[in-house]
Design a protein around this motif. Structure first.
Motif, PDB file in Angstrom:
ATOM      1  N   MET A 126       0.601  -1.332   0.014  1.00  0.00           N
ATOM      2  CA  MET A 126      -0.169  -0.185  -0.121  1.00  0.00           C
ATOM      3  C   MET A 126       0.913   1.288   0.145  1.00  0.00           C
ATOM      4  O   MET A 126       1.943   1.287   0.750  1.00  0.00           O
ATOM      5  CB  MET A 126      -0.967  -0.056   1.229  1.00  0.00           C
ATOM      6  N   ASP A 127       0.441   2.174  -0.732  1.00  0.00           N
ATOM      7  CA  ASP A 127       1.107   3.627  -0.881  1.00  0.00           C
ATOM      8  C   ASP A 127       1.174   4.247   0.521  1.00  0.00           C
ATOM      9  O   ASP A 127       0.348   4.141   1.379  1.00  0.00           O
ATOM     10  CB  ASP A 127       0.490   4.313  -1.729  1.00  0.00           C
ATOM     11  N   LYS A 128       2.253   4.873   0.982  1.00  0.00           N
ATOM     12  CA  LYS A 128       2.593   5.412   2.088  1.00  0.00           C
ATOM     13  C   LYS A 128       1.495   6.673   2.531  1.00  0.00           C
ATOM     14  O   LYS A 128       1.105   6.808   3.621  1.00  0.00           O
ATOM     15  CB  LYS A 128       3.855   5.911   2.282  1.00  0.00           C
ATOM     16  N   ASP A 129       1.086   7.293   1.448  1.00  0.00           N
ATOM     17  CA  ASP A 129      -0.043   8.343   1.718  1.00  0.00           C
ATOM     18  C   ASP A 129      -1.364   7.789   1.737  1.00  0.00           C
ATOM     19  O   ASP A 129      -2.250   8.555   2.009  1.00  0.00           O
ATOM     20  CB  ASP A 129       0.161   9.366   0.369  1.00  0.00           C
ATOM     21  N   LYS A 130      -1.639   6.422   1.848  1.00  0.00           N
ATOM     22  CA  LYS A 130      -2.903   5.711   2.061  1.00  0.00           C
ATOM     23  C   LYS A 130      -3.335   5.469   3.538  1.00  0.00           C
ATOM     24  O   LYS A 130      -2.116   5.153   4.251  1.00  0.00           O
ATOM     25  CB  LYS A 130      -3.233   4.773   1.286  1.00  0.00           C
ATOM     26  N   ARG A 195     -10.070  -3.550   0.767  1.00  0.00           N
ATOM     27  CA  ARG A 195      -9.039  -4.335   0.539  1.00  0.00           C
ATOM     28  C   ARG A 195      -9.137  -5.532   1.558  1.00  0.00           C
ATOM     29  O   ARG A 195      -8.557  -6.609   1.207  1.00  0.00           O
ATOM     30  CB  ARG A 195      -7.625  -3.714   1.568  1.00  0.00           C
ATOM     31  N   ASP A 196     -10.136  -5.825   2.418  1.00  0.00           N
ATOM     32  CA  ASP A 196     -10.302  -6.803   3.249  1.00  0.00           C
ATOM     33  C   ASP A 196     -11.838  -6.641   3.730  1.00  0.00           C
ATOM     34  O   ASP A 196     -12.374  -5.761   3.890  1.00  0.00           O
ATOM     35  CB  ASP A 196      -9.355  -7.243   4.312  1.00  0.00           C
ATOM     36  N   SER A 244      -5.927  10.477   3.619  1.00  0.00           N
ATOM     37  CA  SER A 244      -6.222  11.344   5.189  1.00  0.00           C
ATOM     38  C   SER A 244      -7.414  12.279   5.091  1.00  0.00           C
ATOM     39  O   SER A 244      -8.088  12.275   5.925  1.00  0.00           O
ATOM     40  CB  SER A 244      -4.783  12.058   5.550  1.00  0.00           C
ATOM     41  N   ASP A 245      -7.646  12.866   3.931  1.00  0.00           N
ATOM     42  CA  ASP A 245      -8.726  13.601   3.995  1.00  0.00           C
ATOM     43  C   ASP A 245     -10.011  12.866   3.979  1.00  0.00           C
ATOM     44  O   ASP A 245     -11.214  13.182   4.633  1.00  0.00           O
ATOM     45  CB  ASP A 245      -8.681  14.366   2.724  1.00  0.00           C
TER      46      ASP A 245
END
Length: 293
Positions: A126-130, A195-196, A244-245
């Motif tokens: 997963m991307d770090k900004d997610k 995702r799950d 985050s938003d």
């Protein structure tokens, strides 16, 4: 017998054929002896290899222990260089199987790995900004067992809000303000990847699917018919990949009094993220359900 009478004997016309038959028979016997002798040597010249001993085989991505394996002798002619010989069994133990290996199968080098399989491996990709957001949902109202990890969903919120209306006054009657409660609907999360899912015990539904896929086809079908399996894949919460938003927006509406969330399943067209494992299990479940009906 007189010598003259012996000289007068003439070979018959069948003699060359008889000689040829005798020579041919000798050749066949010699050839058969040669072949059988070599076969005997091959039978005596064997190689000990590693074979799966476990009656149920070795599940995919499982730690391999010595009690799962056994020594088995094959003739040298059957041996290939990628087979694991029994003298290397210590190098096999404590490795992991890449996929399901049937009982009585020979072990090959490309079936094993040193790396321990990760649980919830998507977290490492997963991307770090997610961020990961878990939200409860009604299994029946949101697609039932149609919804699987990898699907896209949209989340709406319905909530009550108060609107103020100003009534203009006159010379005789002064103006005033009145409040009116109305129900509004907003989109909180748009086209979000599942995702799950979590079952009632808080366990990953995706991991349940993975464990079932490790079983042999016969064991898998038997497991999927059990009530325990159906309870384990009945999701009570979604695990979503968001920004985050989006988390802040969801948190804002979660704090609104009497707010209710509605989750809808989006089209799978052009969606390349549907998990092959869950798709395969869904098809298999449908097949045995049709057989029972």
């Amino acid at each position: 017998m007189k010598i003259n009478s012996v000289k007068n004997i003439k070979p018959g016309s069948q003699l060359p054929k008889k000689i040829f038959a005798i020579l041919l028979s000798i050749s066949v016997v010699a050839g058969a002896y040669y072949i059988l002798n070599n076969a005997g040597k091959d039978a005596r010249n064997t190689i000990d290899i590693v074979r799966v001993k476990s009656r149920d085989g070795i599940p995919a991505k499982s730690l391999i222990t010595k009690d799962m394996l056994e020594k088995y002798s094959i003739i040298k002619k059957e041996y290939t260089s990628d087979m694991l010989t029994y003298d290397k069994i210590d190098k096999v133990i404590n490795k992991y199987s890449l996929y399901y290996i049937r009982n009585k199968s020979f072990l090959y080098e490309d079936q094993l790995t040193d790396e321990k399989p990760l649980k919830n491996e998507w977290l490492y990709e997963m991307d770090k900004d997610k961020e990961v957001l878990t939200m409860p949902y009604d299994y029946i109202k949101c697609g039932g067992d149609i919804l699987v990890p990898g699907d896209l969903v949209r989340v709406r919120v319905a909530y009550a809000t108060t609107q103020t209306q100003t009534v203009a006054g006159t010379a005789l009657n002064p103006g005033y303000e009145s409040e009116k409660t109305v129900r509004k609907t907003d989109v909180v999360l748009d086209s979000i990847k599942v995702r799950d899912q979590l079952n009632s015990s808080g366990h990953s539904v995706y991991e349940v699917y993975k464990e079932v896929m490790k079983l042999s086809p016969e064991q898998r079908q038997e497991a999927m018919k059990s009530r325990d399996f159906m309870e384990k894949i009945t999701a009570k919460a979604l695990v979503l990949e968001v920004t985050s938003d989006q988390v802040k927006k969801y948190a804002h509406y979660s704090g609104v009094k009497d707010a209710t969330f509605l989750i809808t399943l989006l089209s799978r067209k052009d969606n390349k993220n549907i998990l092959d494992e869950t798709t395969a299990i869904t098809k298999e479940m449908q097949s045995w359900m049709m057989e029972e009906n």
